[in-house]
Design a protein around this motif. Structure first.
Motif, PDB file in Angstrom:
ATOM      1  N   ASP A  13       7.778 -20.268  11.651  1.00  0.00           N
ATOM      2  CA  ASP A  13       8.231 -20.946  10.432  1.00  0.00           C
ATOM      3  C   ASP A  13       9.318 -21.970  10.750  1.00  0.00           C
ATOM      4  OD1 ASP A  13       6.607 -19.404   8.659  1.00  0.00           O
ATOM      5  OD2 ASP A  13       8.019 -17.751   8.860  1.00  0.00           O
ATOM      6  N   VAL A  14      10.184 -21.617  11.698  1.00  0.00           N
ATOM      7  CA  VAL A  14      11.280 -22.507  12.120  1.00  0.00           C
ATOM      8  C   VAL A  14      11.379 -22.455  13.639  1.00  0.00           C
ATOM      9  CG1 VAL A  14      13.755 -23.012  11.959  1.00  0.00           C
ATOM     10  CG2 VAL A  14      12.575 -21.995   9.998  1.00  0.00           C
ATOM     11  N   VAL A  15      11.487 -23.631  14.270  1.00  0.00           N
ATOM     12  CA  VAL A  15      11.742 -23.702  15.712  1.00  0.00           C
ATOM     13  C   VAL A  15      13.030 -24.505  15.905  1.00  0.00           C
ATOM     14  CG1 VAL A  15      10.856 -24.301  17.988  1.00  0.00           C
ATOM     15  CG2 VAL A  15       9.260 -23.681  16.158  1.00  0.00           C
ATOM     16  N   ILE A  16      13.913 -23.977  16.745  1.00  0.00           N
ATOM     17  CA  ILE A  16      15.254 -24.532  16.936  1.00  0.00           C
ATOM     18  C   ILE A  16      15.430 -24.909  18.402  1.00  0.00           C
ATOM     19  CG2 ILE A  16      17.735 -24.053  16.689  1.00  0.00           C
ATOM     20  CD1 ILE A  16      16.818 -21.630  14.859  1.00  0.00           C
ATOM     21  N   CYS A  17      16.119 -26.010  18.672  1.00  0.00           N
ATOM     22  CA  CYS A  17      16.452 -26.372  20.055  1.00  0.00           C
ATOM     23  C   CYS A  17      17.934 -26.704  20.159  1.00  0.00           C
ATOM     24  CB  CYS A  17      15.599 -27.535  20.547  1.00  0.00           C
ATOM     25  SG  CYS A  17      15.982 -29.131  19.794  1.00  0.00           S
ATOM     26  N   ASP A  18      18.411 -26.895  21.380  1.00  0.00           N
ATOM     27  CA  ASP A  18      19.791 -27.303  21.624  1.00  0.00           C
ATOM     28  C   ASP A  18      19.916 -28.816  21.499  1.00  0.00           C
ATOM     29  OD1 ASP A  18      20.766 -24.708  22.142  1.00  0.00           O
ATOM     30  OD2 ASP A  18      19.974 -24.793  24.176  1.00  0.00           O
ATOM     31  N   TRP A  19      21.144 -29.292  21.564  1.00  0.00           N
ATOM     32  CA  TRP A  19      21.367 -30.729  21.425  1.00  0.00           C
ATOM     33  C   TRP A  19      22.556 -31.166  22.273  1.00  0.00           C
ATOM     34  CZ3 TRP A  19      23.378 -27.191  18.171  1.00  0.00           C
ATOM     35  CH2 TRP A  19      24.687 -27.351  17.725  1.00  0.00           C
ATOM     36  N   VAL A  20      22.722 -32.478  22.359  1.00  0.00           N
ATOM     37  CA  VAL A  20      23.831 -33.072  23.092  1.00  0.00           C
ATOM     38  C   VAL A  20      24.609 -33.960  22.139  1.00  0.00           C
ATOM     39  CG1 VAL A  20      24.519 -34.573  25.023  1.00  0.00           C
ATOM     40  CG2 VAL A  20      22.531 -33.059  25.257  1.00  0.00           C
ATOM     41  N   ARG A  21      25.908 -33.745  22.079  1.00  0.00           N
ATOM     42  CA  ARG A  21      26.774 -34.626  21.280  1.00  0.00           C
ATOM     43  C   ARG A  21      27.200 -35.795  22.153  1.00  0.00           C
ATOM     44  NH1 ARG A  21      32.190 -33.487  17.640  1.00  0.00           N
ATOM     45  NH2 ARG A  21      33.448 -35.104  18.573  1.00  0.00           N
ATOM     46  N   VAL A  22      26.873 -36.998  21.705  1.00  0.00           N
ATOM     47  CA  VAL A  22      27.157 -38.211  22.464  1.00  0.00           C
ATOM     48  C   VAL A  22      28.309 -38.947  21.794  1.00  0.00           C
ATOM     49  CG1 VAL A  22      26.228 -40.380  23.351  1.00  0.00           C
ATOM     50  CG2 VAL A  22      24.727 -38.384  23.108  1.00  0.00           C
ATOM     51  N   GLY A  23      29.452 -38.999  22.462  1.00  0.00           N
ATOM     52  CA  GLY A  23      30.619 -39.700  21.939  1.00  0.00           C
ATOM     53  C   GLY A  23      30.876 -40.987  22.682  1.00  0.00           C
ATOM     54  N   GLU A  24      31.910 -41.693  22.281  1.00  0.00           N
ATOM     55  CA  GLU A  24      32.244 -42.958  22.931  1.00  0.00           C
ATOM     56  C   GLU A  24      32.751 -42.733  24.355  1.00  0.00           C
ATOM     57  OE1 GLU A  24      35.003 -45.034  20.500  1.00  0.00           O
ATOM     58  OE2 GLU A  24      33.601 -45.317  18.839  1.00  0.00           O
ATOM     59  N   LYS A  25      33.433 -41.609  24.579  1.00  0.00           N
ATOM     60  CA  LYS A  25      34.066 -41.374  25.880  1.00  0.00           C
ATOM     61  C   LYS A  25      33.389 -40.285  26.701  1.00  0.00           C
ATOM     62  CE  LYS A  25      38.603 -42.869  24.194  1.00  0.00           C
ATOM     63  NZ  LYS A  25      40.020 -42.476  23.996  1.00  0.00           N
ATOM     64  N   CYS A  26      32.626 -39.390  26.051  1.00  0.00           N
ATOM     65  CA  CYS A  26      32.029 -38.302  26.817  1.00  0.00           C
ATOM     66  C   CYS A  26      30.824 -37.737  26.067  1.00  0.00           C
ATOM     67  CB  CYS A  26      33.051 -37.196  27.075  1.00  0.00           C
ATOM     68  SG  CYS A  26      33.636 -36.399  25.571  1.00  0.00           S
ATOM     69  N   THR A  27      30.054 -36.914  26.771  1.00  0.00           N
ATOM     70  CA  THR A  27      28.950 -36.195  26.143  1.00  0.00           C
ATOM     71  C   THR A  27      29.206 -34.703  26.297  1.00  0.00           C
ATOM     72  OG1 THR A  27      27.639 -36.206  28.172  1.00  0.00           O
ATOM     73  CG2 THR A  27      27.287 -38.024  26.627  1.00  0.00           C
ATOM     74  N   GLU A  28      28.692 -33.929  25.343  1.00  0.00           N
ATOM     75  CA  GLU A  28      28.919 -32.487  25.346  1.00  0.00           C
ATOM     76  C   GLU A  28      27.630 -31.779  24.945  1.00  0.00           C
ATOM     77  OE1 GLU A  28      31.834 -29.177  23.187  1.00  0.00           O
ATOM     78  OE2 GLU A  28      31.884 -31.286  22.563  1.00  0.00           O
ATOM     79  N   GLU A  29      27.153 -30.908  25.828  1.00  0.00           N
ATOM     80  CA  GLU A  29      25.926 -30.171  25.564  1.00  0.00           C
ATOM     81  C   GLU A  29      26.232 -28.949  24.706  1.00  0.00           C
ATOM     82  OE1 GLU A  29      21.916 -29.077  28.085  1.00  0.00           O
ATOM     83  OE2 GLU A  29      23.847 -28.933  29.086  1.00  0.00           O
ATOM     84  N   LYS A  30      25.428 -28.735  23.670  1.00  0.00           N
ATOM     85  CA  LYS A  30      25.633 -27.622  22.744  1.00  0.00           C
ATOM     86  C   LYS A  30      24.495 -26.614  22.917  1.00  0.00           C
ATOM     87  CE  LYS A  30      29.152 -29.528  20.454  1.00  0.00           C
ATOM     88  NZ  LYS A  30      30.471 -28.910  20.300  1.00  0.00           N
ATOM     89  N   ARG A  31      24.826 -25.442  23.449  1.00  0.00           N
ATOM     90  CA  ARG A  31      23.825 -24.396  23.646  1.00  0.00           C
ATOM     91  C   ARG A  31      24.102 -23.233  22.710  1.00  0.00           C
ATOM     92  NH1 ARG A  31      20.057 -24.768  27.139  1.00  0.00           N
ATOM     93  NH2 ARG A  31      20.120 -26.276  28.839  1.00  0.00           N
ATOM     94  N   GLN A  32      23.017 -22.654  22.176  1.00  0.00           N
ATOM     95  CA  GLN A  32      23.159 -21.579  21.207  1.00  0.00           C
ATOM     96  C   GLN A  32      22.791 -20.206  21.784  1.00  0.00           C
ATOM     97  OE1 GLN A  32      21.671 -23.522  17.178  1.00  0.00           O
ATOM     98  NE2 GLN A  32      20.845 -24.595  18.949  1.00  0.00           N
TER      99      GLN A  32
END
Length: 326
Positions: free
Chosen positions: A111-130
């Motif tokens: 019914d729902v499929v979820i994945c992780d994401w990456v936050r992309v900022g001006e100075k850095c990127t940050e991977e978000k894992r659940q």
């Protein structure tokens, strides 16, 4: 048609080409992409029209500005897919995102499929894992982790069976935290939750976005929306109240630690509700979350020296106002 991808568009001419390129090059090909132009005043609609011309899977709906929630609702009514995905027009996705999500959905009748994401900022990127690996989540675990914000309430890192979205998107009645306002209602309709442990969505953090430039009125509204979710759990899932309180606490804290209590009656009541909640749940929160020394000290000072903290915020606010007038 297995998948409909909905892209709400509003004044994103600087970013939308990268977004649409990431969709048109998907390795999963059985999709339609519905772009809904929500009254853009820049060249966003013209760029969208280029993709309609390039690829028959792309279509464009234009309307006067009605907000994100209404734009999604209108696009959903036009969608033909069994599954629905969302991409914000200022973000972009990995070219195999929908391959992995649809593979998981079809193989497991999810019914729902979820994945992780990456936050992309001006100075850095940050991977978000659940979670650590691909898993199936029970309904109870999914709702509980959503309540505690372990599963975050974004539409864009998920795909949904069409049926569970109907009548849920319209529950988002404000122009901020639209995803948060309706995600618990969507999860309540679902039974089979699947998680893909891959970072496939790239969220572009912008200071000029609504939450990036939040002020006290938006923080008050944000807390009120979070409180409405807590009330939902209290009515429907009382065994998950601890998780719900853990999810509510950051919304109360970001309001009260940054702003003095407003004078206007309705705003004051919301603020004081948040203030009372912080003080009543403080001990449980620091134990459950195992907060660091800096956060613990900040919370402890607020709880035990509220008047002094509020006075400091008033003085700080006056200084900032004077500086802005220079």
């Amino acid at each position: 048609m297995k998948l409909s991808i909905i892209v709400p568009v509003y004044n994103v001419g600087l970013y939308i080409r990268a977004c649409l390129e990431s969709i048109i090059t998907q390795t999963y090909s059985d999709f339609e992409c519905i772009m809904i132009n929500d009254g853009s005043m820049d060249n966003s609609a013209e760029i969208c029209a280029e993709y309609v011309f390039r690829d028959k899977r792309f279509s464009l709906i234009s309307q006067t500005n009605k907000g994100l929630a209404m734009a999604r609702k209108i696009a959903l009514s036009a969608a033909k897919g069994e599954y629905i995905g969302f991409v914000d027009a200022d973000d972009y996705i990995a070219n195999d995102m929908f391959y992995f999500l649809m593979e998981k959905a079809i193989n497991n009748d999810a019914d729902v499929v979820i994945c992780d994401w990456v936050r992309v900022g001006e100075k850095c990127t940050e991977e978000k894992r659940q979670y650590k690996g691909d898993i199936r989540l029970s309904k109870e675990v999914a709702l509980q982790d959503l309540a505690a914000d372990h599963i975050q309430s974004y539409m864009w890192n998920k795909i949904f069976k069409r049926g569970i979205l109907e009548n849920s998107l319209s529950l988002a009645k404000t122009k901020m935290m639209e995803d948060y306002s309706c995600m618990h209602h969507i999860f309540a309709k679902a039974n089979n939750f699947q998680y893909v442990a891959k970072s496939l969505y790239y969220y572009r953090y912008r200071q000029d976005s609504i939450m990036g430039a939040a002020n006290i009125l938006q923080r008050l509204q944000g807390y009120a929306i979070a409180q409405a979710r807590h009330d939902f759990y209290q009515r429907n899932y009382p065994k998950m109240l601890l998780s719900s309180k853990l999810g509510l606490f950051p919304h109360a804290w970001v309001l009260c630690k940054n702003y003095a209590c407003p004078k206007e009656q309705e705003a004051r009541e919301i603020y004081l509700n948040a203030d009372y909640f912080i003080k009543s749940f403080f001990t449980e929160y620091i134990v459950c979350k195992k907060v660091g020394k800096k956060e613990f000290l900040s919370l402890w000072l607020y709880v035990h020296f509220t008047k002094a903290v509020r006075f400091w915020k008033v003085i700080r606010g006056m200084k900032i106002k004077r500086l802005s007038q220079i």
